[in-house]
Design a protein around this motif. Structure first.
Motif, PDB file in Angstrom:
ATOM      1  N   ASP A  26       0.878  -1.180   0.000  1.00 37.15           N
ATOM      2  CA  ASP A  26       0.000   0.000   0.000  1.00 37.15           C
ATOM      3  C   ASP A  26       0.911   1.224   0.000  1.00 37.15           C
ATOM      4  OD1 ASP A  26      -1.932   1.907   0.224  1.00 37.15           O
ATOM      5  OD2 ASP A  26      -2.899   1.063   1.996  1.00 37.15           O
ATOM      6  N   THR A  28       2.023   5.242  -1.690  1.00 33.40           N
ATOM      7  CA  THR A  28       1.647   6.490  -2.367  1.00 33.40           C
ATOM      8  C   THR A  28       2.832   7.004  -3.154  1.00 33.40           C
ATOM      9  OG1 THR A  28       0.056   7.065  -0.625  1.00 33.40           O
ATOM     10  CG2 THR A  28       0.801   8.841  -2.070  1.00 33.40           C
ATOM     11  N   LYS A  54      -1.745  -2.049  -3.687  1.00 33.53           N
ATOM     12  CA  LYS A  54      -2.372  -0.796  -4.139  1.00 33.53           C
ATOM     13  C   LYS A  54      -1.316   0.296  -4.205  1.00 33.53           C
ATOM     14  CE  LYS A  54      -4.577   1.725  -1.277  1.00 33.53           C
ATOM     15  NZ  LYS A  54      -5.517   2.254  -0.270  1.00 33.53           N
ATOM     16  N   TRP A  55      -1.322   1.044  -5.326  1.00 33.89           N
ATOM     17  CA  TRP A  55      -0.454   2.206  -5.497  1.00 33.89           C
ATOM     18  C   TRP A  55      -1.326   3.424  -5.824  1.00 33.89           C
ATOM     19  CZ3 TRP A  55       0.385  -2.565  -7.646  1.00 33.89           C
ATOM     20  CH2 TRP A  55       1.547  -3.228  -7.261  1.00 33.89           C
ATOM     21  N   GLU A  56      -1.191   4.425  -5.009  1.00 32.72           N
ATOM     22  CA  GLU A  56      -1.944   5.671  -5.237  1.00 32.72           C
ATOM     23  C   GLU A  56      -0.976   6.712  -5.787  1.00 32.72           C
ATOM     24  OE1 GLU A  56      -3.912   8.611  -2.184  1.00 32.72           O
ATOM     25  OE2 GLU A  56      -5.306   6.944  -2.549  1.00 32.72           O
ATOM     26  N   SER A  91      -8.932   8.455  -5.315  1.00 30.87           N
ATOM     27  CA  SER A  91      -8.407   7.748  -4.150  1.00 30.87           C
ATOM     28  C   SER A  91      -9.446   6.785  -3.610  1.00 30.87           C
ATOM     29  CB  SER A  91      -8.011   8.748  -3.064  1.00 30.87           C
ATOM     30  OG  SER A  91      -7.619   8.086  -1.877  1.00 30.87           O
ATOM     31  N   THR A  92      -8.981   5.653  -3.089  1.00 34.09           N
ATOM     32  CA  THR A  92      -9.892   4.675  -2.508  1.00 34.09           C
ATOM     33  C   THR A  92     -10.470   5.148  -1.182  1.00 34.09           C
ATOM     34  OG1 THR A  92      -7.987   3.562  -1.519  1.00 34.09           O
ATOM     35  CG2 THR A  92      -8.772   2.740  -3.642  1.00 34.09           C
ATOM     36  N   ILE A 116      -5.410  12.442  -8.887  1.00 39.27           N
ATOM     37  CA  ILE A 116      -5.123  11.174  -8.202  1.00 39.27           C
ATOM     38  C   ILE A 116      -5.636  10.011  -9.053  1.00 39.27           C
ATOM     39  CG2 ILE A 116      -5.521   9.784  -6.129  1.00 39.27           C
ATOM     40  CD1 ILE A 116      -5.916  12.323  -4.558  1.00 39.27           C
ATOM     41  N   THR A 118      -5.430   5.477  -8.879  1.00 40.39           N
ATOM     42  CA  THR A 118      -5.046   4.351  -8.022  1.00 40.39           C
ATOM     43  C   THR A 118      -4.908   3.088  -8.873  1.00 40.39           C
ATOM     44  OG1 THR A 118      -6.186   5.305  -6.112  1.00 40.39           O
ATOM     45  CG2 THR A 118      -5.701   2.948  -6.028  1.00 40.39           C
ATOM     46  N   ARG A 120      -4.642  -0.948  -8.515  1.00 38.58           N
ATOM     47  CA  ARG A 120      -4.910  -2.019  -7.545  1.00 38.58           C
ATOM     48  C   ARG A 120      -4.660  -3.379  -8.211  1.00 38.58           C
ATOM     49  NH1 ARG A 120     -10.278  -1.256  -4.285  1.00 38.58           N
ATOM     50  NH2 ARG A 120     -11.222  -1.660  -6.335  1.00 38.58           N
TER      51      ARG A 120
END
Length: 267
Positions: A26, A28, A54-56, A91-92, A116, A118, A120
């Motif tokens: 996870d 950012t 997950k990469w934001e 964003s999630t 933003i 994301t 996943r």
């Protein structure tokens, strides 16, 4: 010789990365105008099973993120139901974030609507493959310029109506001040019309009527016979009166004189 050294170094790094993949990811990431790269865990040797990563990717305000998939080798099933990558528009942490699409074997491109995006990555326990590799960067939008233009237009409209209201109020006040003395003069003349000395003129008594002169015996001419005279008296003298038409003409003449004189005002 150089080739084998590079190959050995890449293999060692890949094996080390694969062996150190533990658990979900996870993270950012900060996007720049220059293209940056993102790979799945263990790429290209293979990713682990049962992974939820997950990469934001975040860019500056008034920007949008563009993601381009360069290569994909994922253990796929029908409809990407096993291992797949999903791209979200935002964003999630935001409820109801929209999905831009998913992939498991093709190489599509995605562009977010805001700053933003994301990525996943979800895998099951049926098997693994090399993974994926993609690049990303941000692009500036014209939202900030459009916002400034909109604010300037709103300010211009407000200023226009303020100036219009101020001008109309000033003109109405000037017209009211100009008409009040003339209306007072008109009312005073109507009030003073019944007074015999309202205009400084002293009125004398009217002369005697025709029958009064004949009956008084002041006419000695024998050709006149009293019996043949008409008893009807001439109409009495009318009293001195300034008509409304005269006053209205005076008011109109004064208005025309004032309006024709240059005042330098829009009123």
């Amino acid at each position: 010789m150089v080739f084998w050294i590079r190959f050995y170094f890449t293999l060692v790094v890949s094996v080390f990365s694969f062996n150190n993949v533990s658990g979900d990811i996870d993270r950012t990431l900060t996007a720049t105008k220059e293209e940056l790269y993102l790979t799945s865990p263990g790429y290209p040797l293979g990713y682990p099973n049962n992974l939820q990563s997950k990469w934001e990717i975040v860019g500056p305000e008034f920007s949008k993120i563009k993601v381009t998939v360069l290569s994909t080798d994922i253990d796929r099933q029908d409809g990407c139901e096993g291992d797949y990558v999903e791209v979200l528009d935002g964003s999630t942490t935001n409820w109801g974030v929209a999905s831009l699409g998913s992939f498991c074997f093709n190489t599509p491109s995605f562009t977010s609507s805001g700053p933003i995006i994301t990525i996943r990555f979800t895998t099951d326990g049926s098997g693994t493959s090399k993974g994926f590799r993609l690049k990303y960067h941000y692009e500036e939008t014209d939202t900030d310029t459009s916002l400034i233009h909109g604010i300037l237009i709103m300010v211009g409209v407000v200023v226009f109506f303020i100036v219009l209201y101020t001008t109309a109020t000033r003109c109405s006040k000037k017209n009211s001040e100009r008409r009040n003395p003339l209306e007072n003069l008109h009312q005073n003349q109507h009030t003073e019309q019944g007074s015999p000395n309202s205009y400084g003129t002293e009125l004398s008594a009217p002369p005697p009527t025709y029958n009064e002169v004949v009956n008084s015996g002041n006419i000695n001419n024998n050709n006149y016979n009293k019996d043949n005279l008409d008893d009807t008296s001439p109409p009495p003298y009318s009293s001195l009166r300034i008509s409304d038409t005269t006053v209205d003409m005076q008011l109109n003449e004064r208005d025309n004189t004032q309006s024709s004189s240059p005042t330098g005002s829009v009123c």
